[in-house]
Design a protein around this motif. Structure first.
Motif, PDB file in Angstrom:
ATOM      1  N   ARG A 153      68.128  25.500  49.733  1.00  0.00           N
ATOM      2  CA  ARG A 153      69.424  24.566  50.051  1.00  0.00           C
ATOM      3  C   ARG A 153      69.134  23.180  49.611  1.00  0.00           C
ATOM      4  O   ARG A 153      69.972  22.413  49.626  1.00  0.00           O
ATOM      5  CB  ARG A 153      69.448  24.927  51.611  1.00  0.00           C
ATOM      6  N   ALA A 154      67.660  22.644  49.531  1.00  0.00           N
ATOM      7  CA  ALA A 154      67.333  21.528  48.903  1.00  0.00           C
ATOM      8  C   ALA A 154      67.706  21.296  47.476  1.00  0.00           C
ATOM      9  O   ALA A 154      67.620  20.112  46.976  1.00  0.00           O
ATOM     10  CB  ALA A 154      65.982  21.306  49.258  1.00  0.00           C
ATOM     11  N   GLY A 155      68.192  22.351  46.716  1.00  0.00           N
ATOM     12  CA  GLY A 155      68.654  22.025  45.318  1.00  0.00           C
ATOM     13  C   GLY A 155      67.278  22.250  44.619  1.00  0.00           C
ATOM     14  O   GLY A 155      67.326  22.011  43.282  1.00  0.00           O
ATOM     15  N   ASP A 156      66.185  22.822  44.819  1.00  0.00           N
ATOM     16  CA  ASP A 156      65.198  23.198  43.892  1.00  0.00           C
ATOM     17  C   ASP A 156      65.390  24.697  43.444  1.00  0.00           C
ATOM     18  O   ASP A 156      65.994  25.713  44.337  1.00  0.00           O
ATOM     19  CB  ASP A 156      63.970  23.257  44.647  1.00  0.00           C
ATOM     20  N   ALA A 157      64.959  25.053  42.336  1.00  0.00           N
ATOM     21  CA  ALA A 157      64.924  26.458  41.891  1.00  0.00           C
ATOM     22  C   ALA A 157      63.806  26.615  40.979  1.00  0.00           C
ATOM     23  O   ALA A 157      63.374  25.689  40.224  1.00  0.00           O
ATOM     24  CB  ALA A 157      66.460  26.504  41.061  1.00  0.00           C
ATOM     25  N   TRP A 158      63.451  27.985  41.005  1.00  0.00           N
ATOM     26  CA  TRP A 158      62.240  28.396  40.146  1.00  0.00           C
ATOM     27  C   TRP A 158      62.337  29.506  39.485  1.00  0.00           C
ATOM     28  O   TRP A 158      63.104  30.552  40.009  1.00  0.00           O
ATOM     29  CB  TRP A 158      61.029  28.667  41.129  1.00  0.00           C
TER      30      TRP A 158
END
Length: 174
Positions: free
Chosen positions: A72-77
């Motif tokens: 939800r914080a906008g981080d993606a891996w």
């Protein structure tokens, strides 16, 4: 590789029928190589997970030996299960640069970290300085379930063949 029927599952591992997946991406000149199909599928999944990150939607996707997740914080891996490699594809909703090189036989990704799940927490270890970080806002339960499904789906021998050699840190082949 034999001919793929339109109604068969797509060989890229998307779980969709071939006619609704890679057949649409096939150039008019002829069939797409399996590595090209995987790169197209991986690029499409990276785009999907970046969109989820931009929208702040917690999402977990699977593609072959890869798991992609957004929080939800906008981080993606992007994670690779065979060697537990990881690279960030979005930060705070903005796309992060990911180096993906391919040739007809392989796809090489410039991995920046390894990942691990311990005590219901998601940890990253940097290749550059070996520093370990705990990501508190990772969708650990869903990522762990995806990793378990992939390890159940592929034998240890199949997973060991994902990497062709052991390149220098930060230059893993996947």
């Amino acid at each position: 590789m034999g001919k793929i029927g339109r109604n068969e599952l797509c060989p890229c591992g998307s779980g969709r029928k071939y006619k609704h997946c890679c057949l649409r991406q096939q150039p008019a000149g002829g069939p797409v190589s399996p590595m090209r199909r995987l790169k197209l599928s991986l690029a499409a999944e990276i785009d999907r997970i970046r969109q989820a990150a931009r929208e702040g939607r917690e999402t977990v996707l699977e593609l072959g030996v890869f798991v992609l997740w957004a929080n939800r914080a906008g981080d993606a891996w992007l994670l690779e299960v065979a060697e537990s490699d990881a690279v960030q594809v979005a930060a705070a909703g903005e796309p992060a640069e990911v180096e993906i090189d391919e040739n007809p036989e392989t796809i090489a990704i410039n991995w920046s970290h390894t990942f691990g799940i311990r005590d219901r927490r998601f940890y990253l270890t940097s290749y550059a300085d070996k520093r370990e970080t705990c990501l508190e806002d990772a969708p650990v339960k869903r990522v762990h379930a995806a990793v378990r499904r992939i390890r159940k789906k592929y034998s240890a021998e199949q997973l060991s063949r994902v990497h062709l050699d052991t390149p220098p840190p930060g230059q893993a082949t996947g």
